[in-house]
Enzyme design. Structure first.
Site, PDB file in Angstrom:
ATOM      1  N   HIS A 232       0.876  -1.038  -0.060  1.00 20.62           N
ATOM      2  CA  HIS A 232       0.010  -0.055  -0.006  1.00 20.62           C
ATOM      3  C   HIS A 232       0.751   1.105   0.044  1.00 20.62           C
ATOM      4  CE1 HIS A 232      -4.034  -1.653   0.219  1.00 20.62           C
ATOM      5  NE2 HIS A 232      -3.476  -2.790   0.453  1.00 20.62           N
ATOM      6  N   THR A 233       2.208   1.082  -0.339  1.00 13.14           N
ATOM      7  CA  THR A 233       2.986   2.260  -0.380  1.00 13.14           C
ATOM      8  C   THR A 233       3.089   2.814  -1.777  1.00 13.14           C
ATOM      9  OG1 THR A 233       4.635   0.647  -0.815  1.00 13.14           O
ATOM     10  CG2 THR A 233       4.753   1.666   1.468  1.00 13.14           C
ATOM     11  N   ASP A 234       2.206   2.065  -2.550  1.00 10.66           N
ATOM     12  CA  ASP A 234       2.542   2.600  -4.124  1.00 10.66           C
ATOM     13  C   ASP A 234       1.684   3.978  -4.546  1.00 10.66           C
ATOM     14  OD1 ASP A 234       0.208   0.802  -4.074  1.00 10.66           O
ATOM     15  OD2 ASP A 234       0.901   0.007  -6.237  1.00 10.66           O
TER      16      ASP A 234
ATOM     17  N   SER B  64     -11.445 -15.211 -24.173  1.00 10.07           N
ATOM     18  CA  SER B  64     -10.816 -15.842 -23.181  1.00 10.07           C
ATOM     19  C   SER B  64     -10.929 -17.379 -23.289  1.00 10.07           C
ATOM     20  CB  SER B  64     -11.166 -15.146 -21.684  1.00 10.07           C
ATOM     21  OG  SER B  64     -10.390 -16.364 -20.894  1.00 10.07           O
TER      22      SER B  64
ATOM     23  N   ALA C  84      -6.700 -13.814  -6.028  1.00 13.10           N
ATOM     24  CA  ALA C  84      -5.914 -14.271  -5.208  1.00 13.10           C
ATOM     25  C   ALA C  84      -4.843 -13.151  -4.578  1.00 13.10           C
ATOM     26  CB  ALA C  84      -4.971 -15.517  -5.526  1.00 13.10           C
TER      27      ALA C  84
ATOM     28  N   LEU D 129      -2.638 -11.933  -6.693  1.00 13.21           N
ATOM     29  CA  LEU D 129      -1.284 -12.164  -7.168  1.00 13.21           C
ATOM     30  C   LEU D 129      -1.310 -11.346  -8.766  1.00 13.21           C
ATOM     31  CD1 LEU D 129      -1.201 -15.981  -6.648  1.00 13.21           C
ATOM     32  CD2 LEU D 129      -0.102 -14.115  -5.424  1.00 13.21           C
TER      33      LEU D 129
ATOM     34  N   SER E  96      -3.680 -11.101 -11.342  1.00 10.56           N
ATOM     35  CA  SER E  96      -4.153 -11.450 -12.468  1.00 10.56           C
ATOM     36  C   SER E  96      -4.629 -10.415 -13.510  1.00 10.56           C
ATOM     37  CB  SER E  96      -5.437 -12.517 -11.989  1.00 10.56           C
ATOM     38  OG  SER E  96      -6.317 -11.651 -11.394  1.00 10.56           O
ATOM     39  N   SER E  97      -5.076  -9.349 -12.927  1.00 10.14           N
ATOM     40  CA  SER E  97      -5.807  -8.363 -13.936  1.00 10.14           C
ATOM     41  C   SER E  97      -4.483  -7.634 -14.437  1.00 10.14           C
ATOM     42  CB  SER E  97      -6.661  -7.362 -13.299  1.00 10.14           C
ATOM     43  OG  SER E  97      -6.335  -7.191 -11.855  1.00 10.14           O
TER      44      SER E  97
ATOM     45  N   ASP F 114       1.670  -3.318  -9.579  1.00  9.62           N
ATOM     46  CA  ASP F 114       1.396  -4.391 -10.191  1.00  9.62           C
ATOM     47  C   ASP F 114       1.616  -4.394 -11.668  1.00  9.62           C
ATOM     48  OD1 ASP F 114       0.073  -5.115  -7.667  1.00  9.62           O
ATOM     49  OD2 ASP F 114      -1.841  -4.999  -8.378  1.00  9.62           O
TER      50      ASP F 114
END
Ligand code: GLA
Length: 387
Positions: A34-36, A67, A126, A128, A130-131, A175
């Site tokens: 949460h620093t970004d 997809s 999750a 990780l 994905s988006s 991300d």
């Protein structure tokens, strides 16, 4: 699904071979949570799990998306007109690739249409990314095909814009930058203020250690209000302290800053997390560069406590992973990503991995939680063209 299947799937759907195939990975964040969106520091690395896209150009203003991962009625080819793309209208998976096309065109880049066939092995929901993997793989493909000449960090910024404005999730830049810029065998030390980067060698296997990812299978969703509330709370904290972003509060001046916030308990907690978390990222970088990898364990543990107690974004399942892993001999453990579910990471001696995995699985079973998914994370390649 691998590159060959995605390529074959494209041929089956659209009747011709794609012009190319690209991949972009999910990520885990080692430290810096949460620093970004506070202009601070983060340290993600890429997972071996990737989104793969087979793509060809079109010249008629049409975007076709498919997809391989969506089954049933929702699983057909979705056909969109580029001129009709509009923020926050689409609440399906197609918002990620369509949002990227929208962001590229809005920034003045001549994208005239595309046929896209996608498949991803990044677990969704999750924590990780994905988006981000879906966004970055499409952005990189279009950048190559339309010869836009954009650099990786610029693609990351456009993908973040797609996510913030088109999808409507108020996330930071970590991300997308991780997916676009990470390198195999390295963690990415990223300054989110100017996107300056340093690749830090991170080869745990060579030192007899492993990093486990434990997906609690508790689904999080960023568009849910809690992420946005933390972000707004941090912005409020910065305003109260008279700085542009909490990144501008030096660790050495934290006590004085907290004093100024007085009995504003919420601001105190959020500011304390961000300022100490930035310090933890710098500490981890220094330890890794000094070859003291095992010493990052306590820093990860402190990071989890700060997210749980000050930032308040953990959940019982994440805490259970961390507590159980530490009680079974892990060197360090923390939740990773946005929080409220998703995954935790566990740093462990290679010899302890089985014991820890079993202990976490048993703890979940006896708490009545669904079985977690546990896998080893090896720092992998960032986004790239496969063929
Ligand atoms: C999510 C967001 C990122 C970042 C993390 C928390 O993954 O997409 O921008 O804020 O949460 O570190």
């Amino acid at each position: 699904m691998g590159a060959v299947q995605v390529r074959d799937g494209f041929v089956e759907l659209y009747g011709t071979a794609p012009e190319g195939v690209w991949s972009a990975p999910g990520r885990v964040n080692l430290i810096g949570e949460h620093t970004d969106y506070n202009d601070g520091f983060v340290m993600p690395f890429a997972l071996p799990h990737t989104a793969i896209a087979a793509v060809s150009r079109r010249t008629d203003g049409v975007l076709r998306l498919h997809s391989a991962d969506i089954e049933g009625d929702a699983g057909g080819v979705v056909e969109l007109r580029l001129d009709d793309l509009a923020p926050e209208a689409d609440h399906n998976w197609t918002a990620y690739p369509a949002g990227v096309v929208w962001a590229l065109r809005e920034a003045g880049h001549a994208v005239t249409g595309a046929d896209v066939h996608l498949s991803s092995t990044v677990p969704s929901g999750a924590g990780l990314s994905s988006s981000a993997a879906l966004e970055v793989v499409v952005a990189l493909a279009l950048n190559d095909l339309f010869e836009l000449g954009l650099q990786r960090w610029q693609l990351a910024r456009l993908c973040q814009r797609a996510e913030n404005v088109y999808v409507g999730a108020p996330t930071g830049i970590m991300d997308q930058t991780a997916s676009a810029c990470c390198e195999e065998g390295h963690a990415l030390f990223l300054d989110t203020r100017d996107l300056s980067q340093k690749q830090i060698p991170f080869d745990l296997a060579a030192e007899g250690m492993r990093l486990l990812v434990v997906d609690t299978r508790v689904k999080h969703a960023h568009s849910d209000g809690e992420y946005g509330k933390r972000r707004a709370g941090c912005e409020r904290g910065a305003a109260l302290l008279g700085v542009d972003a909490l990144r501008d509060v030096p660790y050495t001046e934290l006590d004085a800053a907290l004093e100024r916030l007085g009995d504003d308990e919420e601001a105190v907690r959020l500011v304390r997390h961000i300022v100490t978390e930035d310090e933890r990222v710098e500490k981890v970088v220094a330890l890794l560069e000094a070859g003291e990898t095992r010493a990052i364990g306590p820093v990860l543990i402190a990071g989890h406590a700060s997210l749980r107690d000050d930032f308040r974004i953990s959940c019982p399942e994440l805490d259970l992973v961390v507590d159980t892993a530490l009680a079974s001999g892990a060197l360090g453990a923390r939740m990773t990503g946005g929080g409220f579910g998703g995954s935790a990471i566990v740093l462990a001696e290679a010899a302890d991995v089985d014991t820890i995995t079993k202990a976490v699985e048993e703890a979940f079973a006896s708490s009545g939680y669904a079985a977690p998914r546990v896998f080893e994370a090896v720092p992998s390649a960032g986004a790239r063209r496969l063929s």
